[in-house]
Design a protein around this motif. Structure first.
Motif, PDB file in Angstrom:
ATOM      1  N   GLU A 169     101.388  25.517  27.201  1.00 26.46           N
ATOM      2  CA  GLU A 169     100.917  26.731  27.873  1.00 26.46           C
ATOM      3  C   GLU A 169      99.678  27.298  27.178  1.00 26.46           C
ATOM      4  O   GLU A 169      98.678  27.642  27.831  1.00 26.46           O
ATOM      5  N   ALA A 170      99.733  27.372  25.846  1.00 28.14           N
ATOM      6  CA  ALA A 170      98.610  27.953  25.103  1.00 28.14           C
ATOM      7  C   ALA A 170      97.393  27.037  25.113  1.00 28.14           C
ATOM      8  O   ALA A 170      96.251  27.501  25.257  1.00 28.14           O
ATOM      9  N   ALA A 171      97.603  25.729  24.965  1.00 28.56           N
ATOM     10  CA  ALA A 171      96.482  24.783  24.892  1.00 28.56           C
ATOM     11  C   ALA A 171      95.782  24.625  26.231  1.00 28.56           C
ATOM     12  O   ALA A 171      94.560  24.444  26.282  1.00 28.56           O
ATOM     13  N   THR A 172      96.521  24.693  27.307  1.00 36.36           N
ATOM     14  CA  THR A 172      95.914  24.583  28.635  1.00 36.36           C
ATOM     15  C   THR A 172      94.972  25.755  28.899  1.00 36.36           C
ATOM     16  O   THR A 172      93.870  25.583  29.447  1.00 36.36           O
ATOM     17  N   LYS A 173      95.388  26.937  28.457  1.00 36.38           N
ATOM     18  CA  LYS A 173      94.551  28.121  28.648  1.00 36.38           C
ATOM     19  C   LYS A 173      93.285  28.064  27.795  1.00 36.38           C
ATOM     20  O   LYS A 173      92.216  28.510  28.217  1.00 36.38           O
ATOM     21  N   SER A 174      93.397  27.508  26.578  1.00 35.50           N
ATOM     22  CA  SER A 174      92.266  27.519  25.645  1.00 35.50           C
ATOM     23  C   SER A 174      91.351  26.313  25.802  1.00 35.50           C
ATOM     24  O   SER A 174      90.237  26.291  25.273  1.00 35.50           O
ATOM     25  N   GLY A 175      91.826  25.281  26.508  1.00 34.98           N
ATOM     26  CA  GLY A 175      91.038  24.064  26.647  1.00 34.98           C
ATOM     27  C   GLY A 175      91.091  23.174  25.423  1.00 34.98           C
ATOM     28  O   GLY A 175      90.219  22.312  25.240  1.00 34.98           O
ATOM     29  N   LYS A 176      92.114  23.344  24.600  1.00 32.44           N
ATOM     30  CA  LYS A 176      92.265  22.549  23.383  1.00 32.44           C
ATOM     31  C   LYS A 176      93.380  21.522  23.539  1.00 32.44           C
ATOM     32  O   LYS A 176      94.143  21.530  24.512  1.00 32.44           O
ATOM     33  N   LEU A 216      90.505  12.833  22.120  1.00 29.91           N
ATOM     34  CA  LEU A 216      91.029  13.260  23.415  1.00 29.91           C
ATOM     35  C   LEU A 216      90.254  14.469  23.936  1.00 29.91           C
ATOM     36  O   LEU A 216      89.864  14.526  25.109  1.00 29.91           O
ATOM     37  N   ASN A 217      90.043  15.445  23.072  1.00 29.07           N
ATOM     38  CA  ASN A 217      89.347  16.644  23.498  1.00 29.07           C
ATOM     39  C   ASN A 217      87.892  16.360  23.845  1.00 29.07           C
ATOM     40  O   ASN A 217      87.339  16.946  24.776  1.00 29.07           O
ATOM     41  N   GLN A 218      87.276  15.410  23.118  1.00 23.83           N
ATOM     42  CA  GLN A 218      85.908  15.007  23.423  1.00 23.83           C
ATOM     43  C   GLN A 218      85.805  14.389  24.819  1.00 23.83           C
ATOM     44  O   GLN A 218      84.779  14.516  25.496  1.00 23.83           O
ATOM     45  N   PHE A 219      86.887  13.733  25.243  1.00 27.78           N
ATOM     46  CA  PHE A 219      86.922  13.128  26.577  1.00 27.78           C
ATOM     47  C   PHE A 219      87.376  14.111  27.658  1.00 27.78           C
ATOM     48  O   PHE A 219      87.580  13.728  28.807  1.00 27.78           O
ATOM     49  N   GLY A 220      87.569  15.370  27.272  1.00 25.83           N
ATOM     50  CA  GLY A 220      87.908  16.385  28.263  1.00 25.83           C
ATOM     51  C   GLY A 220      89.387  16.642  28.433  1.00 25.83           C
ATOM     52  O   GLY A 220      89.782  17.411  29.313  1.00 25.83           O
ATOM     53  N   GLU A 221      90.231  16.005  27.617  1.00 27.91           N
ATOM     54  CA  GLU A 221      91.673  16.233  27.702  1.00 27.91           C
ATOM     55  C   GLU A 221      92.029  17.595  27.098  1.00 27.91           C
ATOM     56  O   GLU A 221      91.392  18.055  26.134  1.00 27.91           O
ATOM     57  N   THR A 222      93.042  18.222  27.647  1.00 29.50           N
ATOM     58  CA  THR A 222      93.565  19.476  27.102  1.00 29.50           C
ATOM     59  C   THR A 222      95.087  19.445  27.173  1.00 29.50           C
ATOM     60  O   THR A 222      95.676  18.583  27.832  1.00 29.50           O
ATOM     61  N   GLY A 223      95.729  20.403  26.521  1.00 31.12           N
ATOM     62  CA  GLY A 223      97.177  20.537  26.601  1.00 31.12           C
ATOM     63  C   GLY A 223      97.903  19.895  25.445  1.00 31.12           C
ATOM     64  O   GLY A 223      97.306  19.352  24.507  1.00 31.12           O
ATOM     65  N   ALA A 224      99.238  19.952  25.508  1.00 33.33           N
ATOM     66  CA  ALA A 224     100.092  19.404  24.460  1.00 33.33           C
ATOM     67  C   ALA A 224     100.307  17.915  24.664  1.00 33.33           C
ATOM     68  O   ALA A 224     100.466  17.447  25.796  1.00 33.33           O
ATOM     69  N   ASP A 237     111.093  22.432  24.014  1.00 34.63           N
ATOM     70  CA  ASP A 237     110.687  23.835  24.048  1.00 34.63           C
ATOM     71  C   ASP A 237     109.354  24.026  23.332  1.00 34.63           C
ATOM     72  O   ASP A 237     108.469  24.748  23.821  1.00 34.63           O
ATOM     73  N   HIS A 238     109.217  23.384  22.179  1.00 35.11           N
ATOM     74  CA  HIS A 238     107.971  23.496  21.417  1.00 35.11           C
ATOM     75  C   HIS A 238     106.799  22.925  22.221  1.00 35.11           C
ATOM     76  O   HIS A 238     105.706  23.512  22.259  1.00 35.11           O
ATOM     77  N   LEU A 239     107.030  21.794  22.874  1.00 36.71           N
ATOM     78  CA  LEU A 239     106.000  21.180  23.715  1.00 36.71           C
ATOM     79  C   LEU A 239     105.540  22.140  24.800  1.00 36.71           C
ATOM     80  O   LEU A 239     104.334  22.300  25.052  1.00 36.71           O
ATOM     81  N   HIS A 240     106.480  22.801  25.453  1.00 37.99           N
ATOM     82  CA  HIS A 240     106.132  23.721  26.541  1.00 37.99           C
ATOM     83  C   HIS A 240     105.313  24.902  26.036  1.00 37.99           C
ATOM     84  O   HIS A 240     104.345  25.327  26.684  1.00 37.99           O
ATOM     85  N   HIS A 241     105.683  25.433  24.860  1.00 40.53           N
ATOM     86  CA  HIS A 241     104.957  26.581  24.313  1.00 40.53           C
ATOM     87  C   HIS A 241     103.521  26.201  23.949  1.00 40.53           C
ATOM     88  O   HIS A 241     102.573  26.958  24.230  1.00 40.53           O
ATOM     89  N   VAL A 242     103.356  25.026  23.324  1.00 42.73           N
ATOM     90  CA  VAL A 242     102.015  24.570  22.956  1.00 42.73           C
ATOM     91  C   VAL A 242     101.218  24.214  24.212  1.00 42.73           C
ATOM     92  O   VAL A 242     100.016  24.491  24.304  1.00 42.73           O
ATOM     93  N   LEU A 301     106.052  26.493  12.273  1.00 40.57           N
ATOM     94  CA  LEU A 301     105.368  25.823  13.386  1.00 40.57           C
ATOM     95  C   LEU A 301     105.696  26.400  14.764  1.00 40.57           C
ATOM     96  O   LEU A 301     104.806  26.424  15.626  1.00 40.57           O
ATOM     97  N   PRO A 302     106.925  26.856  15.030  1.00 45.56           N
ATOM     98  CA  PRO A 302     107.175  27.434  16.359  1.00 45.56           C
ATOM     99  C   PRO A 302     106.238  28.598  16.681  1.00 45.56           C
ATOM    100  O   PRO A 302     105.902  28.817  17.843  1.00 45.56           O
ATOM    101  N   GLN A 303     105.811  29.333  15.690  1.00 46.82           N
ATOM    102  CA  GLN A 303     104.876  30.433  15.911  1.00 46.82           C
ATOM    103  C   GLN A 303     103.436  29.977  15.712  1.00 46.82           C
ATOM    104  O   GLN A 303     102.533  30.322  16.488  1.00 46.82           O
ATOM    105  N   MET A 304     103.204  29.183  14.672  1.00 47.00           N
ATOM    106  CA  MET A 304     101.849  28.820  14.257  1.00 47.00           C
ATOM    107  C   MET A 304     101.149  27.912  15.277  1.00 47.00           C
ATOM    108  O   MET A 304      99.969  28.095  15.583  1.00 47.00           O
ATOM    109  N   SER A 305     101.844  26.911  15.793  1.00 52.24           N
ATOM    110  CA  SER A 305     101.197  25.940  16.676  1.00 52.24           C
ATOM    111  C   SER A 305     100.685  26.579  17.971  1.00 52.24           C
ATOM    112  O   SER A 305      99.510  26.407  18.326  1.00 52.24           O
ATOM    113  N   PRO A 306     101.515  27.331  18.707  1.00 47.75           N
ATOM    114  CA  PRO A 306     100.981  27.976  19.915  1.00 47.75           C
ATOM    115  C   PRO A 306      99.898  28.998  19.606  1.00 47.75           C
ATOM    116  O   PRO A 306      98.983  29.209  20.406  1.00 47.75           O
ATOM    117  N   GLU A 307      99.977  29.640  18.462  1.00 52.23           N
ATOM    118  CA  GLU A 307      98.980  30.646  18.088  1.00 52.23           C
ATOM    119  C   GLU A 307      97.634  30.001  17.783  1.00 52.23           C
ATOM    120  O   GLU A 307      96.588  30.423  18.287  1.00 52.23           O
TER     121      GLU A 307
END
Length: 322
Positions: A111-118, A296-304, A104-109, A79-85
């Motif tokens: 960063e990636a989720a904010t960029k992707s909009g997921k 959450l994503n349907q309502f426009g939320e993003t991030g971890a 740490d895991h929260l921060h990594h996810v 998961l440390p690699q898979m989730s942010p990927e």
């Protein structure tokens, strides 16, 4: 928000993935698109004959066919690699359970989720997850008191997986066992300052090459975040004994908050679980949070997100009944 069938993908197909397949079948608002595995798809035998199995490498081809991925890998290395990927392509849910590294895991996810909009919902299951929520509730309602968490007696998936990663180990399980007299004192409000290591012991049953026993035992007992500094016992047993006695995956535990609401009123709040199958229960929690990730994503939320960030109504297929 328009009602629609939520399309789910499962990544990984061990005990947790199998539990997710079973849990999705019980949901009126979900459908399983398929299982994605790093094994040869032909080697995976799902519970249901109509469940499709795909190679992990095919995931990038399904972004328009899947709403949420449920990640069923291990916390030690998957998961440390898979989730942010994967959150760069999909809304995800995981059960990352290494408490010392959740931030740490929260921060990594994040960063990636904010960029992707997921949306990436992390560390949900029963602990972390449901137990986390009940610790907070107890502390809110009884601010003058102490919180006690006990796990077990039961098989820990994350710790068992960590032991199996030790070189030379063929099979292994780890049981977390509450220290009984400490549990009883907690119900009386005694011992809130004790560490988790003071409240539990860990017992491992391992099948391994005999010449490696000493090294393997030392690696297990000194493993950071998982076994050090717990009282840990390692039993080396035969494969036949392992297969006979260590296939069940029962677990459970207690969250106890005890304290005072006034000088004359002693109060106690206790939440407990008794589980016949740890992975199947954890999978049911993951499936509920997959629904929340989608909403959450349907309502426009993003991030971890963690369990603390999600309204209970978002977990339910029938929020009007809550």
């Amino acid at each position: 928000m328009e009602n629609k069938i939520i399309r789910i993908g499962i990544v990984g197909y061990g005990n947790l993935g199998r539990g997710a397949e079973l849990a999705i079948e019980k949901q009126s608002d979900m459908t399983l698109v398929g299982i994605f595995t790093r094994r040869a798809p032909s080697d995976v035998q799902p519970v249901f004959t109509n469940t499709h199995v795909y190679a992990y490498e095919e995931l990038s081809q399904y972004q328009d066919k899947i709403d949420v991925l449920i990640l069923c890998g291990g916390s030690a290395s998957d998961l440390p690699q898979m989730s942010p990927e994967l959150v760069t392509m999909y809304n995800i849910v995981d059960s990352f359970d290494n408490h010392a590294k959740i931030v740490d895991h929260l921060h990594h996810v994040q960063e990636a989720a904010t960029k992707s909009g997921k949306v990436g919902v992390i560390s949900v299951g029963w602990d972390p997850g449901l137990f986390s929520m009940n610790r907070v509730l107890g502390e809110i309602v009884i601010p003058d008191g102490g919180t006690h968490t006990f796990w077990g007696e039961g098989l820990s998936q994350g710790h068992s997986e960590a032991v199996r990663r030790v070189t030379g180990v063929k099979h292994a399980v780890q049981y977390t066992v509450p220290i009984e007299d400490v549990l009883e004192k907690a119900r009386e409000g005694i011992g809130a300052d004790l560490s988790a290591a003071d409240r539990h012991k860990r017992v491992c049953y391992v099948v391994a090459d005999e010449k490696d026993y000493e090294r393997i035992e030392q690696e297990i007992k000194t493993m950071p975040d998982y076994f050090a500094p717990y009282e840990t016992t390692v039993h080396f047993i035969s494969e036949a004994q392992f297969l006979k006695d260590h296939q069940k995956m029962k677990h459970g535990g207690f969250v106890i908050r005890s304290g005072n609401t006034s000088s004359e009123n002693k109060q106690a709040y206790e939440f407990s679980l008794a589980l016949d199958s740890n992975p199947k229960f954890t999978a049911s929690v993951l499936v509920a949070y997959a629904r929340a990730a989608f909403k959450l994503n349907q309502f426009g939320e993003t991030g971890a997100k963690t369990a603390f960030d999600i309204p209970l109504s978002f977990l339910s297929p029938n929020p009007e009944k809550i």
